[in-house]
Design an enzyme around this catalytic site. Structure first.
Site, PDB file in Angstrom:
ATOM      1  N   ASP A   1       0.981  -1.161  -0.113  1.00 25.27           N
ATOM      2  CA  ASP A   1      -0.140   0.055  -0.333  1.00 25.27           C
ATOM      3  C   ASP A   1       0.981   0.787  -0.131  1.00 25.27           C
ATOM      4  OD1 ASP A   1      -2.133   1.193   0.056  1.00 25.27           O
ATOM      5  OD2 ASP A   1      -3.315   1.112   1.550  1.00 25.27           O
TER       6      ASP A   1
HETATM    7  C1  NOJ Z   1      -3.952   4.153  -0.078  1.00 24.40           C
HETATM    8  C2  NOJ Z   1      -5.125   2.792   0.085  1.00 24.40           C
HETATM    9  O1  NOJ Z   1      -5.182   2.412   1.509  1.00 24.40           O
HETATM   10  C3  NOJ Z   1      -5.485   2.192  -0.859  1.00 24.40           C
HETATM   11  O2  NOJ Z   1      -6.284   1.734  -0.887  1.00 24.40           O
HETATM   12  C4  NOJ Z   1      -5.127   3.048  -1.796  1.00 24.40           C
HETATM   13  O3  NOJ Z   1      -5.615   1.735  -2.997  1.00 24.40           O
HETATM   14  C5  NOJ Z   1      -4.111   3.137  -2.352  1.00 24.40           C
HETATM   15  N1  NOJ Z   1      -3.868   4.607  -1.241  1.00 24.40           N
HETATM   16  C6  NOJ Z   1      -3.539   4.089  -3.791  1.00 24.40           C
HETATM   17  O4  NOJ Z   1      -4.439   5.447  -3.908  1.00 24.40           O
END
Ligand code: NOJ
Length: 758
Positions: free
Chosen positions: A297
């Site tokens: 993430d």
């Molecule tokens: C953080 C989030 O937790 C995730 O779900 C998301 O896909 C990413 N950022 C990218 O935006």
């Protein structure tokens, strides 16, 4: 450890093929895949053999393109030159054929011309916005859910996107956690079916099709169990909980052939997911044989240092890559450390090769090597982003997603001949709010196409109906000056529609709340309106279950609209005036107070269970509050009524290799045609471990005309009876099982039992 060392002859063969291949690459000419007569694995290997260590590491980085920002940004003016050098494998937050084409052109300037993959959070729609995923899950309509993902993929891919960071398949039992809006609720069985449908919807028949995008099952794993409902918080849970409740939706995504996974931000039992060997190597890539790739993430590789799990970036990179995280989203830690780790002999190149191969494989499967500009057809983009059929589909799924919670004296549906309707509340005329948290800011397109509730109602009623409007108050704050005007129009009306709730950005990532009451003075406004003696239909707009005791007790009718997307207003009007009979049922329990959280239907029985609300003496109860929820999992009303009868089990004793057929007859006993979601629950009466009081194991959504009856059948097999025992094995233990068929987890209409024998 992964090892893919070829033999000497194989190496020579490859060299010759590769010399030819590099000539082809440098000529900028790609023979069609069929003509190359190579398997994807061979193609991946040929490219890998051409790559320097630096180029390999390049593939493992994903950078933000800054069109939108969905995490803490790293300012980096060298992105273009890094892409030119083959230093980047993927970009996120980059949209539109024009922009994507220009980035892909930069990638084509790199030595090996390896195309970029473009990723985006297409969570509940691209241009056409669908209901937030939690709302959609309340439809229990797998085909509609698949279709919404399909349309989202078609629109997004037409705008150059190859990869969505969806579906989020995290089970969530805590409505304080803002991201409950993004999943399919609290139940593992239903959420697994929905995970499967969403992956199929996004990926279509074939990743190589121009209207498919790669799906991404996230967040691996157990992110929804963050302690206290605080986003990013630690997770502490037994392996039984992990395997029975939290992992199955991820497994369902693998079964649907999901292309990618995303790690979660949390640590689980002390080990951050991004550096978690057990989850990524042993379970996902080992036991489940997942062939796709895993992306961290946003900066979660570096998060392991802040967790105190790794000392510095060097250690964090080593931990993440060896644990199985293939791509580093927006932290630069792979870029800055992997080469040194290899050169220091701390990291085998095999780990890097394995990650690169997984990523290249997807680029081949997407057809990007064949044509890097395959998704950059501006003409197609224009057509797909203006397809009126998609709005029809959005309206349809929105109608299926709102939940009728209360309908005293059948106030709803309203007659189309109602003379005067007072429309009150801060959300009546709201436009963009209806789009929910993960709405995409589409470049060059008027994304503000959203039907407000006001417009939806206006579209619906004829000239004879007068609609009055007053805002009344704000969503938050204690501004009451608007109350008088609201009360005055309520007095002039035959009925009031009051639209209240959260702001759309009050639920979502990093939007945990410690109180989940309807904010501000909105319920006070309701009190004043009710004092006029008028009937009030309350629309509650939110991304999570809210607490609204006063409304639940006093309003005559309540529709929980969640956030329904671009067609919200039309869909709501369809339901209010009875053109559509509501059929949705809650997929998450609604508490009476935050003090009850976590609260979910499939809890264990304790040794001291209360029998009813007043049974609190030496019972597992609160002295000051009921333990029973406001609205239970599976609850939702219709304008008609359904009767359940004739429960039949095909046998009383079942051997583990057999099945039992359970059938029941459902009758529409009311005046309207309607749809009922019939739920099958099982209870393992005595187990070697305590078992939940009931567990959803199947459901059927059936359409019945007024007066019509249908017989439905469920099949029970060993899998539905199994659990993860003390020895960490799936077992179906002999003994008695209760069978319950209900209209909700509480409203069990039919009950019987059978015995599982060896
Ligand atoms: C953080 C989030 O937790 C995730 O779900 C998301 O896909 C990413 N950022 C990218 O935006």
């Amino acid at each position: 450890m992964v090892n893919f060392k070829p033999t000497l002859i194989e190496q020579m063969k490859k060299k010759i093929i590769n010399i030819l291949f590099i000539i082809v690459l440098n000529a900028g000419f790609f023979p069609p895949i069929s003509a190359q007569k190579k398997t994807v694995t061979q193609k991946v290997d040929s490219v890998l053999d051409l790559m320097t260590l630096e180029e390999k590491i390049g593939q493992l980085n994903q950078y933000n393109d800054d069109w939108t920002v969905t995490g803490p940004l790293i300012l980096d003016s060298s992105k273009v030159s890094q892409v030119q050098k083959g230093g980047v494998g993927s970009l996120l937050n980059c949209m539109g054929t024009i922009r994507i084409r220009s980035w892909q052109k930069v990638a084509m300037q790199s030595r090996l011309k390896i195309p970029l993959i473009f990723g985006q959070d297409v969570i509940h729609g691209y241009k056409t916005t669908f209901p937030i995923p939690l709302a959609e899950s309340c439809s229990w309509d797998l085909e509609a859910i698949r279709l919404s993902a399909r349309i989202s993929a078609t629109e997004a891919s037409s705008a150059g996107i190859n990869w969505t960071f969806a579906p989020m398949v995290d089970i969530a039992r805590d409505p304080r956690w803002g991201r409950v809006m993004e999943g399919a609720g609290e139940d593992t069985y239903l959420a697994s079916k929905i995970a499967y449908a969403r992956v199929k919807g996004f990926q279509g028949n074939n990743l190589g099709d121009t209207n498919s995008v790669m799906a991404c099952a996230k967040h691996f794993a157990a992110y929804g169990a963050a302690i206290g409902g605080r986003d990013y918080n630690s997770v502490d849970m037994s392996l039984q909980q992990l395997w029975e409740i939290y992992l199955p939706p991820f497994k369902a995504a693998v079964d649907a052939n999901v292309a990618t996974f995303m790690d979660s931000f949390n640590d689980i039992n002390g080990v951050p997911s991004t550096g978690n060997n057990y989850l990524q190597r042993d379970v996902l890539k080992g036991l489940w044989n997942f062939q796709g790739f895993i992306v961290s993430d946003w900066a979660s590789v570096g998060g392991m240092i802040i967790h105190g799990f790794k000392k510095d970036e060097y250690e964090a990179a080593l931990s993440a890559i060896t644990a199985g995280c293939d791509m580093d989203m927006e932290s630069r830690i792979y870029k800055n450390n992997l080469a040194k780790l290899v050169n220091d002999d701390k990291l085998s190149i095999d780990f890097i090769d394995d990650a690169v191969k997984r990523i290249l494989r997807k680029k081949f499967e997407l057809g990007l090597f064949e044509d890097p500009f395959k998704f950059c057809n501006a003409e197609r983009e224009k057509i797909e982003l203006n397809n009126p059929d998609y709005s029809i589909a959005a309206r349809n799924i929105a109608e299926k997603s709102m939940v009728l919670l209360k309908n005293q004296s059948n106030l709803l549906p309203l007659s189309k001949n109602t003379k005067t309707i007072a429309c009150i509340g801060p959300l009546v005329k709201a436009v963009m709010q209806n789009k929910g948290f993960w709405d995409v800011e589409v470049p060059g397109i008027d994304s503000s196409y959203v039907v407000s509730q006001w417009d939806g109602l206006k579209n619906k009623v004829g000239n004879k109906t007068k609609l009055l409007y007053a805002k009344g108050c704000d969503i938050e704050g204690d501004y009451r000056e608007g109350f008088a005007e609201a009360v005055s129009i309520a007095k002039q009306a035959d009925v009031v529609i009051l639209s209240i709730g959260e702001r759309r950005d009050m639920s979502g990532e990093a939007r945990s709340r410690s109180t989940i009451n309807i904010p501000g003075v909105q319920e006070d406004l309701l009190k004043e309106i009710l004092a006029t003696g008028k009937n009030v239909v309350v629309l509650i707009n939110a991304g999570r279950p809210l607490v609204f005791d006063y409304t639940a007790d006093h309003a005559q009718a309540i529709i929980y609209t969640w956030w329904l997307g671009s067609e919200a207003g039309n869909a709501i009007a369809d339901v209010i005036f009875g053109d559509v009979n509501p059929s949705a049922k809650l997929t998450i329990t609604f508490p009476r107070s935050v003090g009850q959280i976590p609260i979910y239907y499939n809890h264990f029985n304790t040794g001291h269970p209360p029998q009813n609300d007043s049974d609190r003496f030496y019972k597992s109860a609160y002295t000051d509050l009921s333990i029973f929820p406001r609205y239970e999992f599976g609850y939702g009303l219709s304008y008609t009524t359904f009767q359940y009868s004739y429960l039949k089990l095909s046998k009383r004793k079942m051997k583990t290799d057999e099945q039992i057929e359970v059938s029941a007859t459902i009758t529409n006993s009311g005046k309207y045609d309607g749809e009922e979601i019939v739920q099958l629950y099982l209870h393992d009466v005595v187990g070697s471990m305590v078992r939940p009081v009931k567990e959803l194991k199947d459901f059927k959504k059936i359409k019945l005309k007024a007066g019509e009856s249908k017989t439905i059948t469920f099949l029970i097999d060993k899998e539905k009876l199994s659990f993860f025992n003390q020895q960490l094995a799936w077992v179906a233990e002999p003994g008695e099982f209760e069978v319950m068929i209900g209209a909700s987890s509480k409203d069990i209409r039919l009950k019987d039992s059978f015995e599982l024998i060896n």
